[in-house]
Design a protein around this motif. Structure first.
Motif: not given
Length: 332
Positions: A171-179, A221-233
Motif C-alpha cells: 500500500d502506497s497511500a493509506v496504511c502508515t505502519n500496518p501491523d 518479523d512483522k513481514v514473516v508474521q504477515a505472510l503466515e497469516i495471509a497464507k493461512k487465511q
C-alpha cells in the motif's frame, strides 16, 4: 496496446453504473459526462436534481447522457432504505440511515449496497476520511478483511517483469505502519484487486530488507508474521516472502537468493511494501528514475468498489480512475 487502452476497451464492452455524489463539482461533472458520452460508463449524478439539471445545461451537457437521482425524492429514498435495512449485517437502521442519506455520499453508497449502481466515485469535495468512513459504514469490508488499503499500477519503461512493463504495488497511500494482520489484509486485497482488474494470476511478494532470513529484526518479523497469516487465511493465493525487492522481480537474483521452490520469487507481479515510508519512497523512485506512469491509488478491502480520487487530479486523470473503477466492478 497499453494497459489503459486495454482497460478502456473492457469498460466499453460492459459499461457499469457509476454514482457521482459530488455531481455539482465542475471537474467531476465533466469527467462523468465525457466517460458517459464515450460509452465507458453509465453516469448516475446524485444530489439536488434541479440544481444538477441547471448546472448541466449551463455547462452545455446533454442531459440524456446522465441518470439523475434527486435525494429529495421521498418515495425512492423510502424504497432504498427498505432494501438496505433488509440486507444482512447492516450497521445503520431506518431512522439513522434516513438522516445520513441527506448527504449525497451516503445516498450513493446505499444505492450501491442495494445494487442500483456498481461504483461510488468521490474524493474532490469529500476528504479521504469522509469516503473511508462512509464506505465502512454503508458498504462494509470483505469477509476476513479488517483493513482498508490501496494499490497502484506502475507501467515502467524498460522493465522486463513477468507481466512485461507492469507491476502492481501496495500500500502506497493509506496504511502508515500496518501491523502483521493489516499487512496480510493488504496482500490478500491486492491479489483480489489485480485479478478483477487485469485477469492476472496474482503472484504476490512480501518485501523487506531480508530474503528468507538473510537479515534479522522486528521489521522482518512483522513481514514473516504477515505472510503466515495471509497464507493461512487464503491458501489459494500465491503469496510468498520475505524477499528483497530484487529477489521478488528478477529471475537471476531469485535463482541465487531463493534456494527453495517458489511460485513468486523472481516473477512477482504484485509487491507489498512493509509500511508507507517504503511504499511512498518506492513509488516515487520508480516514477523518477524508472520514468513510470503510476495509476491509482485504488481503494481496496470494501465489499464493493469505492473510489477516493485526488482533490488536485485533472479531468484526464479522474476519467482514467473512473474507468479503472468500473472495470474492477465488472470483475468482482
Amino acid at each position: 496496446m497499453g494497459v489503459l487502452d486495454e482497460i478502456y476497451q473492457k469498460a466499453k464492452g460492459n459499461p457499469r453504473k457509476v454514482a457521482f455524489p459530488e455531481a455539482m463539482n465542475e471537474k467531476m461533472m465533466q469527467a462523468a459526462y465525457e466517460t458517459g458520452r464515450e460509452g465507458y460508463i453509465i453516469p448516475v449524478l446524485v444530489g439536488n436534481g434541479g440544481e444538477i439539471r441547471e448546472a448541466a445545461r449551463e455547462r452545455g451537457y446533454e442531459e440524456s447522457v446522465f441518470e439523475i437521482v434527486d435525494i429529495g425524492e421521498e418515495d425512492h429514498k423510502k424504497k432504498l432504505i427498505e432494501k438496505y435495512v433488509a440486507l444482512p449485517q447492516t450497521i445503520l437502521k431506518e431512522k439513522a440511515l434516513n438522516r445520513r442519506m441527506q448527504n449525497p455520499l451516503y445516498y450513493a453508497m446505499v444505492m450501491q449496497a442495494v445494487e442500483e449502481v456498481d461504483v461510488t466515485f468521490a474524493g474532490i469535495d469529500n476528504t479521504t476520511g469522509d469516503v473511508l468512513l462512509a464506505g465502512q459504514m454503508i458498504i462494509g469490508l470483505k469477509e476476513g478483511i479488517s483493513t482498508v488499503s490501496s494499490i497502484g499500477l506502475c507501467d515502467i519503461p524498460g522493465f522486463a517483469g513477468s507481466e512485461g512493463t507492469l507491476l502492481a504495488v501496495g500500500d502506497s497511500a493509506v496504511c502508515t505502519n500496518p501491523d502483521a494482520k493489516q499487512l496480510a489484509d493488504i496482500a490478500i486485497s491486492a491479489c483480489d484487486t489485480v485479478k478483477a482488474l487485469l485477469d492476472w494470476e496474482p503472484r504476490c511478494a512480501m518485501v523487506s530488507y531480508s530474503t528468507l532470513g538473510s537479515g534479522q529484526g522486528e521489521l522482518i518479523d512483522k513481514v514473516v508474521q504477515a505472510l503466515e497469516i495471509a497464507k493461512k487465511q487464503r491458501p489459494d493465493l500465491a503469496i510468498d516472502g520475505e524477499f528483497q525487492f530484487d529477489a521478488a522481480v528478477s529471475p537471476a537474483v531469485a535463482e541465487k537468493k531463493v534456494k527453495r521452490e517458489s511460485k513468486v520469487a523472481g516473477k512477482a507481479n504484485i509487491i507489498i511494501w512493509p509500511d508507507l515510508n517504503v511504499g511512498n519512497v518506492g513509488v516515487k523512485l520508480i516514477q523518477q528514475f524508472g520514468h513510470a506512469d503510476a495509476y491509482g491509488p485504488m481503494m481496496q478491502g470494501f465489499n464493493k468498489v469505492v473510489c477516493d480520487c485526488s482533490r488536485g487530479a485533472p479531468v484526464s486523470e479522474i476519467k482514467g480512475n473512473i474507468v479503472i473503477s468500473a472495470v474492477r466492478a465488472s470483475g468482482e
